[in-house]
Design an enzyme around this catalytic site. Structure first.
Site, PDB file in Angstrom:
ATOM      1  N   SER A  32       0.856  -1.188   0.000  1.00 17.03           N
ATOM      2  CA  SER A  32       0.000   0.000   0.000  1.00 17.03           C
ATOM      3  C   SER A  32       0.888   1.233   0.000  1.00 17.03           C
ATOM      4  CB  SER A  32      -0.872  -0.004   1.258  1.00 17.03           C
ATOM      5  OG  SER A  32      -1.387   1.290   1.548  1.00 17.03           O
ATOM      6  N   TYR A  61      -3.211  -0.270  10.057  1.00 17.23           N
ATOM      7  CA  TYR A  61      -3.067  -0.622   8.635  1.00 17.23           C
ATOM      8  C   TYR A  61      -1.676  -0.240   8.135  1.00 17.23           C
ATOM      9  CZ  TYR A  61      -4.407  -0.720   3.648  1.00 17.23           C
ATOM     10  OH  TYR A  61      -4.496  -0.980   2.303  1.00 17.23           O
TER      11      TYR A  61
HETATM   12  P1  NAP Z   1     -11.797  -5.295  -0.383  1.00 17.19           P
HETATM   13  O1  NAP Z   1     -12.646  -4.828  -1.502  1.00 17.19           O
HETATM   14  O2  NAP Z   1     -12.164  -4.956   1.031  1.00 17.19           O
HETATM   15  O3  NAP Z   1     -11.586  -6.901  -0.510  1.00 17.19           O
HETATM   16  C1  NAP Z   1     -10.800  -7.533   0.463  1.00 17.19           C
HETATM   17  C2  NAP Z   1     -10.952  -9.027   0.259  1.00 17.19           C
HETATM   18  O4  NAP Z   1     -10.206  -9.708   1.270  1.00 17.19           O
HETATM   19  C3  NAP Z   1     -12.402  -9.475   0.392  1.00 17.19           C
HETATM   20  O5  NAP Z   1     -12.667 -10.487  -0.557  1.00 17.19           O
HETATM   21  C4  NAP Z   1     -12.433 -10.050   1.810  1.00 17.19           C
HETATM   22  O6  NAP Z   1     -13.401 -11.037   1.986  1.00 17.19           O
HETATM   23  C5  NAP Z   1     -11.061 -10.682   1.867  1.00 17.19           C
HETATM   24  N1  NAP Z   1     -10.667 -10.972   3.256  1.00 17.19           N
HETATM   25  C6  NAP Z   1     -10.631 -10.114   4.304  1.00 17.19           C
HETATM   26  N2  NAP Z   1     -10.236 -10.761   5.407  1.00 17.19           N
HETATM   27  C7  NAP Z   1     -10.021 -12.060   5.045  1.00 17.19           C
HETATM   28  C8  NAP Z   1      -9.603 -13.237   5.749  1.00 17.19           C
HETATM   29  N3  NAP Z   1      -9.320 -13.212   7.062  1.00 17.19           N
HETATM   30  N4  NAP Z   1      -9.501 -14.398   5.059  1.00 17.19           N
HETATM   31  C9  NAP Z   1      -9.805 -14.441   3.741  1.00 17.19           C
HETATM   32  N5  NAP Z   1     -10.204 -13.368   3.008  1.00 17.19           N
HETATM   33  C10 NAP Z   1     -10.309 -12.199   3.672  1.00 17.19           C
HETATM   34  O7  NAP Z   1     -10.323  -4.746  -0.575  1.00 17.19           O
HETATM   35  P2  NAP Z   1      -9.571  -4.250  -1.891  1.00 17.19           P
HETATM   36  O8  NAP Z   1      -9.706  -2.782  -2.022  1.00 17.19           O
HETATM   37  O9  NAP Z   1      -9.899  -5.148  -3.044  1.00 17.19           O
HETATM   38  O10 NAP Z   1      -8.065  -4.505  -1.400  1.00 17.19           O
HETATM   39  C11 NAP Z   1      -7.408  -5.738  -1.634  1.00 17.19           C
HETATM   40  C12 NAP Z   1      -6.006  -5.581  -1.079  1.00 17.19           C
HETATM   41  O11 NAP Z   1      -5.411  -4.395  -1.629  1.00 17.19           O
HETATM   42  C13 NAP Z   1      -5.976  -5.384   0.439  1.00 17.19           C
HETATM   43  O12 NAP Z   1      -4.823  -6.017   0.962  1.00 17.19           O
HETATM   44  C14 NAP Z   1      -5.835  -3.867   0.587  1.00 17.19           C
HETATM   45  O13 NAP Z   1      -5.213  -3.529   1.823  1.00 17.19           O
HETATM   46  C15 NAP Z   1      -4.966  -3.546  -0.573  1.00 17.19           C
HETATM   47  N6  NAP Z   1      -5.001  -2.165  -1.037  1.00 17.19           N
HETATM   48  C16 NAP Z   1      -6.193  -1.606  -1.406  1.00 17.19           C
HETATM   49  C17 NAP Z   1      -6.169  -0.289  -1.900  1.00 17.19           C
HETATM   50  C18 NAP Z   1      -7.422   0.433  -2.329  1.00 17.19           C
HETATM   51  O14 NAP Z   1      -7.336   1.663  -2.532  1.00 17.19           O
HETATM   52  N7  NAP Z   1      -8.547  -0.240  -2.488  1.00 17.19           N
HETATM   53  C19 NAP Z   1      -4.967   0.392  -2.040  1.00 17.19           C
HETATM   54  C20 NAP Z   1      -3.792  -0.231  -1.603  1.00 17.19           C
HETATM   55  C21 NAP Z   1      -3.828  -1.516  -1.126  1.00 17.19           C
HETATM   56  P3  NAP Z   1     -14.741 -10.670   2.842  1.00 17.19           P
HETATM   57  O15 NAP Z   1     -15.588  -9.852   1.930  1.00 17.19           O
HETATM   58  O16 NAP Z   1     -15.316 -12.015   3.182  1.00 17.19           O
HETATM   59  O17 NAP Z   1     -14.286  -9.900   4.064  1.00 17.19           O
HETATM   60  C1  GCO Z   2      -7.179   4.942   3.407  1.00 14.45           C
HETATM   61  C2  GCO Z   2      -7.261   4.035   2.207  1.00 14.45           C
HETATM   62  C3  GCO Z   2      -5.857   3.602   1.817  1.00 14.45           C
HETATM   63  C4  GCO Z   2      -5.911   2.699   0.618  1.00 14.45           C
HETATM   64  C5  GCO Z   2      -4.569   2.243   0.215  1.00 14.45           C
HETATM   65  C6  GCO Z   2      -3.670   3.338  -0.227  1.00 14.45           C
HETATM   66  O1  GCO Z   2      -8.053   4.838   4.279  1.00 14.45           O
HETATM   67  O2  GCO Z   2      -6.226   5.743   3.429  1.00 14.45           O
HETATM   68  O3  GCO Z   2      -8.068   2.911   2.477  1.00 14.45           O
HETATM   69  O4  GCO Z   2      -5.256   2.937   2.890  1.00 14.45           O
HETATM   70  O5  GCO Z   2      -6.678   1.588   0.896  1.00 14.45           O
HETATM   71  O6  GCO Z   2      -3.981   1.406   1.160  1.00 14.45           O
HETATM   72  O7  GCO Z   2      -2.530   2.757  -0.832  1.00 14.45           O
END
Ligand code: NAP
Ligand code: GCO
Length: 265
Positions: free
Chosen positions: A145, A158
């Site tokens: 992230s 986080y």
């Molecule tokens: P999301 O929409 O919240 O999806 C997260 C997924 O992880 C969901 O399918 C969730 O399943 C699953 N999960 C959570 N806890 C779990 C567990 N204990 N065991 C198995 N599955 C689990 O998140 P996203 O935005 O796609 O993000 C995916 C990854 O990218 C995460 O690691 C997040 O930190 C990272 N990320 C996201 C962003 C952003 O801006 N969106 C940016 C940087 C990094 P459930 O629905 O069953 O909880």
């Molecule tokens: C927040 C956001 C971010 C993104 C991502 C950024 O609350 O600032 O959720 O954490 O998810 O991780 O890279």
């Protein structure tokens, strides 16, 4: 020399990939030729994910597994190896966030975020590395992230987890690079998924969420990322094209980390 971005013949496990970033990455892997395996906590979400993959013509394999539970993880990996094949590519994507001011956050809430976002990638990597060593190659991609590099109010757990995940990535590289295992990270910027939906909610007066406007001013691309923006970088890090890239965090953030922010006009 033709650079090989193909994933033909590879088995890719993407955790938490019923939707969101994981789903986009797994779908891109399928288009590059990989067999897709994913997990989610609840059967209903696994079923939802299988249906979503099927709509794209992808025959995925779905398993119910809480990635924080080492017993469940080891049982799932054994089942996958028996039913699908040895995992060539692991993407530690499953993750949660809790946006709470640190002094209002309980230790239990802090631990829960660390458990999913940092301990689980350790458990998952430990479960797949032995077979990767036997097979003579492996790819581990940890979804980090911008909070692997920066902090902000209310995301202490986080940021601690994602900062740790950056260093776990470098350590897996250091310890297992000798077995032709590459462990890299992808650091998405702000991506429009359910996880960031609260930051993009339209306000009662119809205006954009203040945080939404803040991110647009901090992003040279002047837009939120889409999950599909991560597909190309994820295929690159899963393919032979990146066999000499190890311990690297590839930021896919529209330029946020390079930019001080839009100056006052
Ligand atoms: P999301 O929409 O919240 O999806 C997260 C997924 O992880 C969901 O399918 C969730 O399943 C699953 N999960 C959570 N806890 C779990 C567990 N204990 N065991 C198995 N599955 C689990 O998140 P996203 O935005 O796609 O993000 C995916 C990854 O990218 C995460 O690691 C997040 O930190 C990272 N990320 C996201 C962003 C952003 O801006 N969106 C940016 C940087 C990094 P459930 O629905 O069953 O909880
Ligand atoms: C927040 C956001 C971010 C993104 C991502 C950024 O609350 O600032 O959720 O954490 O998810 O991780 O890279």
């Amino acid at each position: 020399m033709a650079v090989n971005f193909s994933l033909e013949g590879k088995v890719a496990l993407v955790t938490g990939a019923s939707y969101g970033i994981g789903f986009a990455i797994a779908s891109a892997y399928a288009k590059a030729g990989a067999t897709i395996v994913f997990n989610d906590i609840k059967q209903e979400l696994v079923d939802k994910g299988l249906a979503s993959y099927a709509e794209l013509g992808i025959k995925a394999h779905g398993y119910v597994c809480d990635v924080t539970n080492e017993e469940q993880v080891n049982a799932m990996i054994a089942k996958i190896e028996e039913e699908v094949g040895v995992i060539d590519i692991l993407v530690n994507n499953a993750g949660i966030i809790k946006r709470i001011p640190m002094c209002e956050m309980t230790a239990a809430e802090f631990r829960q975020v660390i458990d999913v976002d940092l301990n689980a990638p350790f458990i998952m990597a430990k479960a797949v590395i032995p077979s990767m060593i036997k097979k003579g190659h492996g790819k581990i991609i940890n979804i980090c992230s911008m909070m692997s590099e920066l902090g902000r109010e209310t995301v202490s757990a986080y940021a601690a987890a994602k900062g740790g995940l950056k260093m776990l990535t470098k350590n897996i590289c250091s310890e297992y690079g000798q077995y032709n295992i590459q462990c890299n990270g992808i650091g998405p910027g702000y991506i429009a998924t359910p996880q960031t939906a609260p930051l993009r909610e339209i306000q009662p007066d119809g205006s954009r969420h203040p945080f939404d406007q803040f991110i647009l001013a901090k992003t040279p691309a002047n837009r939120w990322g889409e999950a599909d923006d991560l597909a190309g970088p994820a295929v690159f890090l899963a393919s032979e094209a990146s066999d000499f890239v190890n311990g690297h965090i590839l930021y896919v953030d529209g330029g946020i980390l390079a930019y001080i922010g839009k100056q006052p006009s």
